[in-house]
Design a protein around this motif. Structure first.
Motif, mmCIF file in Angstrom:
data_model
loop_
_atom_site.group_PDB
_atom_site.id
_atom_site.type_symbol
_atom_site.label_atom_id
_atom_site.label_comp_id
_atom_site.label_asym_id
_atom_site.label_seq_id
_atom_site.Cartn_x
_atom_site.Cartn_y
_atom_site.Cartn_z
ATOM 1 N N GLY A 1 0.820 -1.204 0.000
ATOM 2 C CA GLY A 1 0.000 0.000 0.000
ATOM 3 C C GLY A 1 0.849 1.247 0.000
ATOM 4 O O GLY A 1 2.068 1.182 0.133
ATOM 5 N N TRP A 2 0.174 2.381 -0.148
ATOM 6 C CA TRP A 2 0.914 3.636 -0.177
ATOM 7 C C TRP A 2 1.096 4.246 1.215
ATOM 8 O O TRP A 2 1.656 5.303 1.353
ATOM 9 C CB TRP A 2 0.244 4.635 -1.122
ATOM 10 N N ARG A 3 0.532 3.573 2.236
ATOM 11 C CA ARG A 3 0.668 4.133 3.572
ATOM 12 C C ARG A 3 1.364 3.139 4.492
ATOM 13 O O ARG A 3 1.220 1.928 4.344
ATOM 14 C CB ARG A 3 -0.710 4.452 4.141
ATOM 15 N N ILE A 4 2.104 3.709 5.436
ATOM 16 C CA ILE A 4 2.744 2.837 6.414
ATOM 17 C C ILE A 4 1.760 2.624 7.556
ATOM 18 O O ILE A 4 1.280 3.570 8.165
ATOM 19 C CB ILE A 4 4.036 3.469 6.943
ATOM 20 N N ARG A 5 1.449 1.368 7.807
ATOM 21 C CA ARG A 5 0.618 1.040 8.971
ATOM 22 C C ARG A 5 1.311 -0.077 9.698
ATOM 23 O O ARG A 5 1.782 -1.027 9.080
ATOM 24 C CB ARG A 5 -0.750 0.528 8.527
ATOM 25 N N TRP A 6 1.382 0.012 10.960
ATOM 26 C CA TRP A 6 1.943 -1.045 11.815
ATOM 27 C C TRP A 6 3.336 -1.449 11.343
ATOM 28 O O TRP A 6 3.695 -2.613 11.259
ATOM 29 C CB TRP A 6 0.992 -2.260 11.849
ATOM 30 N N GLY A 7 4.105 -0.443 10.982
ATOM 31 C CA GLY A 7 5.494 -0.708 10.645
ATOM 32 C C GLY A 7 5.714 -1.369 9.305
ATOM 33 O O GLY A 7 6.802 -1.831 9.006
ATOM 34 N N SER A 8 4.671 -1.432 8.500
ATOM 35 C CA SER A 8 4.837 -2.089 7.216
ATOM 36 C C SER A 8 3.946 -1.415 6.184
ATOM 37 O O SER A 8 2.955 -0.783 6.518
ATOM 38 C CB SER A 8 4.469 -3.565 7.326
ATOM 39 N N THR A 9 4.349 -1.547 4.931
ATOM 40 C CA THR A 9 3.466 -1.047 3.886
ATOM 41 C C THR A 9 2.657 -2.179 3.285
ATOM 42 O O THR A 9 1.852 -1.979 2.405
ATOM 43 C CB THR A 9 4.288 -0.382 2.774
ATOM 44 N N GLY B 1 5.162 1.404 -0.806
ATOM 45 C CA GLY B 1 6.223 0.812 -0.009
ATOM 46 C C GLY B 1 7.359 1.788 0.196
ATOM 47 O O GLY B 1 8.092 1.687 1.165
ATOM 48 N N ARG B 2 7.515 2.728 -0.739
ATOM 49 C CA ARG B 2 8.579 3.716 -0.591
ATOM 50 C C ARG B 2 7.994 5.093 -0.256
ATOM 51 O O ARG B 2 8.700 5.984 0.148
ATOM 52 C CB ARG B 2 9.396 3.846 -1.875
ATOM 53 N N PHE B 3 6.716 5.243 -0.473
ATOM 54 C CA PHE B 3 6.053 6.524 -0.278
ATOM 55 C C PHE B 3 6.062 6.908 1.205
ATOM 56 O O PHE B 3 5.854 6.027 2.041
ATOM 57 C CB PHE B 3 4.617 6.423 -0.801
ATOM 58 N N PRO B 4 6.260 8.161 1.632
ATOM 59 C CA PRO B 4 6.496 9.319 0.766
ATOM 60 C C PRO B 4 7.944 9.481 0.371
ATOM 61 O O PRO B 4 8.239 10.212 -0.538
ATOM 62 C CB PRO B 4 6.075 10.478 1.657
ATOM 63 N N MET B 5 8.864 8.783 1.038
ATOM 64 C CA MET B 5 10.265 8.942 0.667
ATOM 65 C C MET B 5 11.078 7.798 1.236
ATOM 66 O O MET B 5 10.837 7.345 2.351
ATOM 67 C CB MET B 5 10.810 10.259 1.214
ATOM 68 N N GLN B 6 12.037 7.352 0.433
ATOM 69 C CA GLN B 6 12.975 6.359 0.907
ATOM 70 C C GLN B 6 14.134 7.128 1.529
ATOM 71 O O GLN B 6 14.703 7.999 0.887
ATOM 72 C CB GLN B 6 13.440 5.556 -0.296
ATOM 73 N N TRP B 7 14.462 6.810 2.762
ATOM 74 C CA TRP B 7 15.407 7.653 3.505
ATOM 75 C C TRP B 7 16.864 7.323 3.279
ATOM 76 O O TRP B 7 17.748 7.970 3.826
ATOM 77 C CB TRP B 7 15.093 7.557 5.008
ATOM 78 N N THR B 8 17.119 6.304 2.473
ATOM 79 C CA THR B 8 18.495 5.818 2.333
ATOM 80 C C THR B 8 19.486 6.916 1.979
ATOM 81 O O THR B 8 20.601 6.932 2.451
ATOM 82 C CB THR B 8 18.527 4.715 1.266
ATOM 83 N N TYR B 9 19.058 7.854 1.122
ATOM 84 C CA TYR B 9 20.013 8.863 0.655
ATOM 85 C C TYR B 9 20.392 9.838 1.764
ATOM 86 O O TYR B 9 21.393 10.537 1.648
ATOM 87 C CB TYR B 9 19.472 9.601 -0.564
ATOM 88 N N LEU B 10 19.590 9.891 2.829
ATOM 89 C CA LEU B 10 19.938 10.767 3.948
ATOM 90 C C LEU B 10 20.573 10.000 5.098
ATOM 91 O O LEU B 10 21.575 10.424 5.667
ATOM 92 C CB LEU B 10 18.683 11.489 4.451
ATOM 93 N N THR B 11 19.968 8.851 5.445
ATOM 94 C CA THR B 11 20.443 8.118 6.619
ATOM 95 C C THR B 11 21.454 7.039 6.248
ATOM 96 O O THR B 11 22.151 6.549 7.122
ATOM 97 C CB THR B 11 19.266 7.432 7.329
#
Lengths: 375, 40, 317
Positions: free
Chosen positions: A352-360, C249-259
């Motif tokens: 999904g596009w949202r993170i819920r419960w530590g997972s997408t 899964g990456r939305f809104p941002m993948q933090w790898t480039y910062l962290t």
């Protein structure tokens, strides 16, 4: 007696004009010869046999601000012997000796003849009235209008005036001399954009170019390989692009095609590239390029200052451009396609596009693998 | 359990998202201008 | 789970390179034993810190990325109004900067910074490789060098997206997509530098090149520079940014480039082989995974138990 009366009347009319303030310029334009009696009218002109309206109007308020404002009409129009005058045949040519007042430096009457003679030796040479091949070429007035006398400044700078008037009491004199000299200093060369625009007036005019090419072929006169696309290809070139947007450092038409030993001699005496004296002749090109490109050598001449991606002129570049287009579009479509496909595939498994419960991964999976429930 | 993005992290993440969004809009605008130009 | 032959070999090599103690070896092997055969269950159930759990990029790589993307965007920003100076928006833009000459000067200055970044990057790679070799920890599979496996991975992955595979392939630290992107960028940057230098020094290039080449070289470079730039810009905006910002899964941002860190979830999903190495190299990760696996008892599970609810409220526990 009749004539005298006529002149009296003219004088009255001209005086009235002067008084009503039609000519407001500092150096008042005096119409001693009464030409303005007729030529001042805006609609003054005639319709030619071809149906073209030719204006003979000389608006005094304009003419009196031009560089020729102090030259009496008949100094140049010396064929006018009576009023009203006869139809004009050739008119003024620019090699005439003009100013009756002699040049104080040389004692000779002023004339454009030296420049005119240079021009007559150039590839553009033509007489004022020309036919056939020559008719497509430029005459003096194609490039030179009757320019404004003092286009930049109406008043000389205060510092200049202050200094001059220490000795020269007459302010008019100061202004006139300032304008006379400053005009020649301030406007020594057209800008790159202006030069390109000037040359392009003819060299971009497709009808004119084709007409000239056809006439040249008939006459057996050789033209440059890129004669038809000279201006267009220049505009596409690196020089052309940067010149177009106001960069003065890049070569314009004249920087290569005119001899630079004396710029003013060069631009009036442009020669064909096949002429050994031309800076664009194959023997002189390295030198022409070296003006700017310090390390230019024989090999550098292969770089085309008039590049074209047209299949007719450069099939290799034409193909290269086509390949770039195909590859570019192909790559973009492929990558966007892959992204969409990937998203589609992963979405089916419940991302999904949202993170819920530590997972997408929280949506219901269409692959029958739902998220595991914590015990 | 994972904590959601905190306020600062949200600013960074959505801020960069907005940044690339503006860029992409500009690119789309340019592509639009290019495609609508009758000269091309 | 039973590892594939390939993963098993890779894991052994990693443990050998790290001189992993027998106790740690056993711990890793136990953990792998406890993992579900279906990796999907693993990455669907781990809990990740969105700003990253596992190390991925060193500070050098992050600085290089920062320099590259900022110069890239500014180069595009100053290059486009030069190339499309006909367009109605370009002239006000150029005047805003102080004329096209200023735009061009800024463009070249930024180009110098970008070239510096490229050199910095190559130096980092060289130094990193030498260090890893000296420590006996170098593994070609862990680098960005393309290999035959990448083609297979790509095929397998596409089949997964199409629905004919149950799992995504086991991919290494750099998956096929990243390798394509890396070499596209490297190639693109080189083309930009080469063609840009052809604009700056046409005479020098002509004197270096074999005679006759200059005729095509200069114009092909003039063609390449804007085409490559636009291609890069489109690829960045519609592919790279999608992958790292917008993709689910990456939305809104993948933090790898910062962290410099990647989330567990992402690592297991797309870089499972690297995750195995993480298990060897990061005791903390072993501890986390052990807790998780013991809590859920995923051993031997390939399918979800029939009838398990997937509703949000049930999930929350």
């Amino acid at each position: 007696m009749q004539n005298r009366l006529k002149y009296w009347l003219l004088f009255a009319v001209v005086s009235a004009l002067a008084l009503t303030g039609l000519s407001t310029a500092q150096a008042a334009f005096e119409d001693d010869e009464a030409c303005l009696m007729c030529h001042k009218y805006p609609r003054m002109g005639r319709v030619t046999e071809d149906g073209v309206f030719r204006s003979y109007s000389v608006p005094p308020e304009m003419f009196s601000n031009t560089v020729h404002r102090n030259v009496p009409c008949r100094d140049c129009h010396n064929y006018i012997k009576e009023l009203p005058h006869r139809p004009v045949e050739t008119g003024v040519t620019c090699d005439q000796e003009c100013h009756t007042k002699k040049n104080p430096a040389t004692g000779k009457p002023f004339s454009h003849k030296p420049v005119y003679d240079l021009f007559q030796n150039s590839v553009h040479a033509r007489g004022k009235i020309a036919e056939g091949l020559d008719a497509n070429k430029p005459y003096c007035i194609s490039c030179h209008t009757n320019p404004l006398y003092n286009p930049d400044q109406t008043e000389p700078p205060k510092k200049v005036v202050d200094r001059c008037e220490l000795c020269h009491e007459k302010l008019d004199f100061v202004t006139q001399w300032y304008s006379h000299t400053s005009r020649r200093v301030l406007e020594v060369k057209r800008s790159g954009e202006e030069i390109v625009a000037l040359c392009s007036r003819c060299h971009s005019n497709e009808k004119m170019l084709e007409r000239h090419a056809a006439a040249a072929e008939e006459a057996g006169e050789p033209l440059g390989k890129k004669f038809l696309i000279a201006a267009k290809s220049y505009e596409e070139s690196f020089h052309g692009k940067v010149t177009k947007y106001g960069f003065e450092g890049a070569a314009t038409c004249l920087d290569c095609h005119a001899d630079q030993e004396n710029y003013y001699r060069g631009v009036h005496g442009i020669l064909s590239s096949r002429d050994p004296a031309s800076p664009t002749h194959k023997n002189n090109r390295v030198e022409a390029c070296r003006q700017c490109h310090e390390y230019a050598d024989e090999k550098f001449l292969a770089v085309d200052p008039h590049p074209s991606f047209d299949a007719k002129y450069n099939p290799v570049l034409h193909k290269a451009e086509a390949i770039y287009g195909v590859v570019g579009n192909g790559v973009v479509i492929a990558l966007i396609g892959l992204s969409l496909f990937e998203t589609f595939g992963r979405r089916r498994d419940g991302v999904g596009w949202r993170i819920r419960w530590g997972s997408t991964w929280w949506r219901r999976s269409k692959r029958k693998r739902k998220r595991i429930i914590p015990k | 359990m994972l904590k959601p993005l905190n306020r600062k992290q949200k600013w960074i993440a959505y801020g960069s998202l907005a940044f690339i969004g503006i860029w992409t809009l500009w690119l789309l605008f340019m592509i639009g201008v290019y495609l609508l130009d009758p000269g091309n | 789970m039973k590892l594939s032959k390939e993963a098993e070999k890779l894991l052994q090599k990693c443990m050998q390179q790290n001189r992993t103690s027998d106790q740690d070896r056993k711990e890793v092997e136990d953990l792998i034993e406890m993992m579900p055969q279906d990796r999907v269950l693993l990455y669907k159930n781990v809990i990740s810190n969105p700003i990253g759990d596992l190390p991925r990029y060193s500070i050098h790589i992050r600085i290089q990325h920062l320099l590259t993307f900022s110069t890239f965007l500014l180069l595009a920003f100053t290059g486009l109004p030069v190339h499309f100076s006909d367009a109605f928006w370009a002239q006000p833009f150029n005047s805003m900067l102080g004329g096209i000459e200023v735009t061009r000067t800024i463009h070249r200055t930024l180009a110098a910074v970008m070239i510096f970044t490229m050199i910095y990057h190559i130096a980092t790679l060289a130094a990193g490789t030498i260090i890893q070799l000296a420590r006996g920890r170098f593994d070609m599979r862990r680098t960005v060098i393309p290999m035959y496996k990448d083609l297979q991975d790509m095929k397998e992955d596409v089949m997964y997206f199409a629905g004919t595979r149950k799992q995504r392939p086991e991919m290494d630290k750099f998956m096929y997509k990243q390798k394509i992107h890396y070499f596209a960028a490297a190639f693109g940057n080189s083309v930009m530098v080469l063609s840009g230098s052809a604009f700056l020094f046409p005479d020098i290039w002509a004197s270096i090149l074999p005679s006759g080449w200059a005729y095509y070289f200069q114009d092909i470079m003039r063609l390449a520079h804007p085409h490559e730039a636009l291609l890069a810009l489109v690829v960045i905006a519609f592919w790279h940014w999608y992958n790292v910002h917008l993709a689910p899964g990456r939305f809104p941002m993948q933090w790898t480039y910062l962290t410099g860190k990647i989330t567990r979830e992402h690592q297991i999903e797309e870089h499972f082989l690297e995750y195995l190495r993480n298990l060897v190299e990061q005791p903390a990760e072993r501890a986390y995974l052990r807790t998780l696996l013991q809590k859920y008892d995923l051993r031997g599970q390939g399918q979800l138990p029939e009838g398990a609810p997937a509703s949000a409220s049930a999930d929350r526990q």
